[in-house]
Design a protein around this motif. Sequence first.
Motif, PDB file in Angstrom:
ATOM      1  N   TYR A 172       0.827  -1.434   0.169  1.00 51.75           N
ATOM      2  CA  TYR A 172       0.175   0.517   0.032  1.00 51.75           C
ATOM      3  C   TYR A 172       0.927   1.671  -0.299  1.00 51.75           C
ATOM      4  O   TYR A 172       1.555   1.552   1.260  1.00 51.75           O
ATOM      5  CB  TYR A 172      -1.391   0.136   1.035  1.00 51.75           C
ATOM      6  N   PRO A 173       1.940   1.433  -0.866  1.00 56.02           N
ATOM      7  CA  PRO A 173       2.500   3.164  -1.206  1.00 56.02           C
ATOM      8  C   PRO A 173       1.511   4.168  -1.021  1.00 56.02           C
ATOM      9  O   PRO A 173       2.329   4.950  -0.862  1.00 56.02           O
ATOM     10  CB  PRO A 173       2.889   2.655  -3.252  1.00 56.02           C
ATOM     11  N   HIS A 174       0.640   4.399  -0.715  1.00 55.42           N
ATOM     12  CA  HIS A 174       0.067   5.560  -0.521  1.00 55.42           C
ATOM     13  C   HIS A 174      -0.254   5.908   0.772  1.00 55.42           C
ATOM     14  O   HIS A 174       0.175   6.663   1.387  1.00 55.42           O
ATOM     15  CB  HIS A 174      -1.419   5.801  -1.593  1.00 55.42           C
ATOM     16  N   VAL A 175      -0.166   4.386   1.329  1.00 56.09           N
ATOM     17  CA  VAL A 175      -0.405   4.516   3.342  1.00 56.09           C
ATOM     18  C   VAL A 175       0.177   4.860   4.222  1.00 56.09           C
ATOM     19  O   VAL A 175       0.808   4.938   4.376  1.00 56.09           O
ATOM     20  CB  VAL A 175      -1.125   3.209   2.844  1.00 56.09           C
ATOM     21  N   VAL A 176       1.888   4.150   2.873  1.00 56.28           N
ATOM     22  CA  VAL A 176       3.305   4.386   3.130  1.00 56.28           C
ATOM     23  C   VAL A 176       3.582   5.808   3.543  1.00 56.28           C
ATOM     24  O   VAL A 176       4.110   6.279   4.556  1.00 56.28           O
ATOM     25  CB  VAL A 176       4.354   3.429   3.152  1.00 56.28           C
ATOM     26  N   GLU A 177       3.098   6.662   2.168  1.00 53.39           N
ATOM     27  CA  GLU A 177       3.765   8.169   2.213  1.00 53.39           C
ATOM     28  C   GLU A 177       2.632   9.197   3.066  1.00 53.39           C
ATOM     29  O   GLU A 177       3.397   9.254   3.812  1.00 53.39           O
ATOM     30  CB  GLU A 177       2.952   8.268   0.404  1.00 53.39           C
ATOM     31  N   TRP A 178       1.719   8.436   3.337  1.00 49.82           N
ATOM     32  CA  TRP A 178       0.767   9.266   4.223  1.00 49.82           C
ATOM     33  C   TRP A 178       1.543   9.110   5.731  1.00 49.82           C
ATOM     34  O   TRP A 178       1.566  10.194   6.580  1.00 49.82           O
ATOM     35  CB  TRP A 178      -0.158   8.519   4.266  1.00 49.82           C
ATOM     36  N   LEU A 179       1.845   7.804   6.399  1.00 55.22           N
ATOM     37  CA  LEU A 179       2.426   7.338   7.434  1.00 55.22           C
ATOM     38  C   LEU A 179       3.665   8.823   7.055  1.00 55.22           C
ATOM     39  O   LEU A 179       3.690   9.192   8.278  1.00 55.22           O
ATOM     40  CB  LEU A 179       2.392   6.319   7.589  1.00 55.22           C
ATOM     41  N   ARG A 180       4.349   8.669   6.506  1.00 52.99           N
ATOM     42  CA  ARG A 180       5.277   9.593   7.042  1.00 52.99           C
ATOM     43  C   ARG A 180       4.736  10.999   6.831  1.00 52.99           C
ATOM     44  O   ARG A 180       5.922  11.984   7.660  1.00 52.99           O
ATOM     45  CB  ARG A 180       6.668   9.260   5.484  1.00 52.99           C
ATOM     46  N   ARG A 181       3.569  11.586   6.557  1.00 53.05           N
ATOM     47  CA  ARG A 181       3.550  12.664   6.467  1.00 53.05           C
ATOM     48  C   ARG A 181       2.704  13.076   7.877  1.00 53.05           C
ATOM     49  O   ARG A 181       3.120  14.485   8.250  1.00 53.05           O
ATOM     50  CB  ARG A 181       1.914  13.518   5.035  1.00 53.05           C
ATOM     51  N   VAL A 182       2.247  12.063   8.556  1.00 51.75           N
ATOM     52  CA  VAL A 182       2.015  12.420   9.248  1.00 51.75           C
ATOM     53  C   VAL A 182       2.711  12.558  10.369  1.00 51.75           C
ATOM     54  O   VAL A 182       2.546  13.306  11.603  1.00 51.75           O
ATOM     55  CB  VAL A 182       0.853  11.341  10.235  1.00 51.75           C
ATOM     56  N   GLU A 183       3.934  11.489  10.700  1.00 49.81           N
ATOM     57  CA  GLU A 183       4.833  11.771  11.223  1.00 49.81           C
ATOM     58  C   GLU A 183       6.243  12.851  11.144  1.00 49.81           C
ATOM     59  O   GLU A 183       6.639  13.109  12.127  1.00 49.81           O
ATOM     60  CB  GLU A 183       5.816  10.218  11.017  1.00 49.81           C
ATOM     61  N   THR A 184       5.934  13.630   9.887  1.00 49.26           N
ATOM     62  CA  THR A 184       6.665  14.815   9.594  1.00 49.26           C
ATOM     63  C   THR A 184       5.825  16.230  10.527  1.00 49.26           C
ATOM     64  O   THR A 184       6.255  17.287  10.412  1.00 49.26           O
ATOM     65  CB  THR A 184       6.976  14.767   8.572  1.00 49.26           C
ATOM     66  N   ASP A 185       4.494  15.843  10.206  1.00 46.20           N
ATOM     67  CA  ASP A 185       3.956  16.727  11.289  1.00 46.20           C
ATOM     68  C   ASP A 185       4.547  17.206  12.908  1.00 46.20           C
ATOM     69  O   ASP A 185       4.392  17.097  13.238  1.00 46.20           O
ATOM     70  CB  ASP A 185       1.959  17.026  11.587  1.00 46.20           C
ATOM     71  N   PRO A 186       4.236  19.294  13.216  1.00 44.48           N
ATOM     72  CA  PRO A 186       5.194  19.601  13.703  1.00 44.48           C
ATOM     73  C   PRO A 186       4.090  18.870  14.929  1.00 44.48           C
ATOM     74  O   PRO A 186       3.558  18.349  15.446  1.00 44.48           O
ATOM     75  CB  PRO A 186       4.880  20.601  14.178  1.00 44.48           C
ATOM     76  N   GLY A 187       5.457  18.036  15.885  1.00 42.76           N
ATOM     77  CA  GLY A 187       4.515  18.096  16.879  1.00 42.76           C
ATOM     78  C   GLY A 187       4.045  16.261  17.186  1.00 42.76           C
ATOM     79  O   GLY A 187       3.920  15.805  18.928  1.00 42.76           O
ATOM     80  N   HIS A 188       4.990  15.319  16.606  1.00 44.76           N
ATOM     81  CA  HIS A 188       4.453  14.327  16.102  1.00 44.76           C
ATOM     82  C   HIS A 188       5.749  13.592  17.609  1.00 44.76           C
ATOM     83  O   HIS A 188       6.822  13.832  17.782  1.00 44.76           O
ATOM     84  CB  HIS A 188       5.102  13.570  15.054  1.00 44.76           C
ATOM     85  N   VAL A 189       4.977  12.661  17.532  1.00 47.32           N
ATOM     86  CA  VAL A 189       5.443  11.605  19.079  1.00 47.32           C
ATOM     87  C   VAL A 189       5.127  10.549  18.537  1.00 47.32           C
ATOM     88  O   VAL A 189       3.975   9.794  18.629  1.00 47.32           O
ATOM     89  CB  VAL A 189       5.406  12.139  20.472  1.00 47.32           C
ATOM     90  N   PRO A 190       5.917   9.470  19.190  1.00 47.08           N
ATOM     91  CA  PRO A 190       6.426   8.085  19.503  1.00 47.08           C
ATOM     92  C   PRO A 190       4.733   6.645  20.232  1.00 47.08           C
ATOM     93  O   PRO A 190       4.644   7.905  20.973  1.00 47.08           O
ATOM     94  CB  PRO A 190       7.056   7.722  19.653  1.00 47.08           C
ATOM     95  N   ALA A 191       4.393   6.218  19.923  1.00 44.75           N
ATOM     96  CA  ALA A 191       2.812   5.367  20.377  1.00 44.75           C
ATOM     97  C   ALA A 191       3.628   5.174  22.192  1.00 44.75           C
ATOM     98  O   ALA A 191       2.874   5.612  22.810  1.00 44.75           O
ATOM     99  CB  ALA A 191       2.874   4.696  20.379  1.00 44.75           C
ATOM    100  N   GLU A 192       5.363   4.812  21.966  1.00 47.57           N
ATOM    101  CA  GLU A 192       5.564   5.049  23.723  1.00 47.57           C
ATOM    102  C   GLU A 192       5.495   6.519  24.207  1.00 47.57           C
ATOM    103  O   GLU A 192       6.122   6.407  25.896  1.00 47.57           O
ATOM    104  CB  GLU A 192       7.164   4.207  23.649  1.00 47.57           C
ATOM    105  N   TRP A 193       5.696   7.822  24.397  1.00 48.42           N
ATOM    106  CA  TRP A 193       5.566   9.102  24.488  1.00 48.42           C
ATOM    107  C   TRP A 193       4.632   9.095  25.745  1.00 48.42           C
ATOM    108  O   TRP A 193       3.830   8.648  25.610  1.00 48.42           O
ATOM    109  CB  TRP A 193       5.319   9.349  23.311  1.00 48.42           C
ATOM    110  N   LEU A 194       5.267   9.219  26.639  1.00 44.57           N
ATOM    111  CA  LEU A 194       4.295   9.734  27.952  1.00 44.57           C
ATOM    112  C   LEU A 194       4.629  11.342  28.672  1.00 44.57           C
ATOM    113  O   LEU A 194       5.542  11.884  28.318  1.00 44.57           O
ATOM    114  CB  LEU A 194       5.003   9.039  29.051  1.00 44.57           C
ATOM    115  N   PRO A 195       3.726  12.106  28.499  1.00 49.58           N
ATOM    116  CA  PRO A 195       3.986  13.821  29.205  1.00 49.58           C
ATOM    117  C   PRO A 195       5.113  13.773  29.871  1.00 49.58           C
ATOM    118  O   PRO A 195       5.283  12.331  31.580  1.00 49.58           O
ATOM    119  CB  PRO A 195       2.771  14.102  29.923  1.00 49.58           C
ATOM    120  N   PRO A 196       5.658  14.557  30.156  1.00 48.49           N
ATOM    121  CA  PRO A 196       6.262  14.653  32.316  1.00 48.49           C
ATOM    122  C   PRO A 196       5.955  14.184  33.412  1.00 48.49           C
ATOM    123  O   PRO A 196       5.026  14.965  33.232  1.00 48.49           O
ATOM    124  CB  PRO A 196       7.022  15.844  31.648  1.00 48.49           C
ATOM    125  N   ALA A 197       6.156  14.020  34.111  1.00 53.64           N
ATOM    126  CA  ALA A 197       5.242  13.507  35.410  1.00 53.64           C
ATOM    127  C   ALA A 197       5.885  14.577  35.688  1.00 53.64           C
ATOM    128  O   ALA A 197       6.860  15.262  36.344  1.00 53.64           O
ATOM    129  CB  ALA A 197       6.166  12.807  36.169  1.00 53.64           C
TER     130      ALA A 197
END
Length: 205
Positions: free
Chosen positions: A180-205
């Motif tokens: 699904y090449p268009h999905v892969v390209e879209w994933l990269r667009r989402v990840e380069t949008d400002p403020g992106h964090v990975p799934a394991e991210w948590l806010p500072p305690a």
Amino acid sequence: MPRLYGMIDSGNCYKPRLLMAKLGLPFAHVEVSSRTGATRTPDYKARNPNAMVPLLELDDGRAIAESNAILLYLAEGTRFLPSDRYERALAYQWLFFEQYSHEPYIAVRKALLTFPERAADATPERLALTLERGNKALSVMDGHLSTHDFFAGGGISVADLALYAYTHSAGKGGFDLDAYPHVVEWLRRVETDPGHVPAEWLPPA
């Protein structure tokens, strides 16, 4: 400060964390896992009788359940919810698609293959069904993304964040995203949008 009850390894719980990170909203994460029975305690069920996560508890004590409902609440008045009536309806359309045609197959297949306590449910029939219908969902997404950068309107929205949460890790469920090449390209667009964090991210305690 708002409190977000959720599981670090749940895509549904990742959705509001991702949006709150992008918006720079302070919140406290409270780990509550359905895998340990923590969502079924009397204390938690008093907050959410449906005994599920995520749950957003506001400063005044009011609470909002269901991941996509939380996204819509948080996105009100921001760039993540289109102001145009039609484009906003498209965002809702893809949110319903995500919960009805996407998450039950892509997320569930990943859980069947990666959570030891779900192994007994990973019958050949169920694995085949989730693979077939998950691929159908990915195909629908790929077709849309062949002519659009995002799912609703001209920019990223709650629809993209909701669909990203489980799509980006679909490979763990045995889905071949390279198909699904268009999905892969879209994933990269989402990840380069400002403020992106990975799934394991948590806010500072």
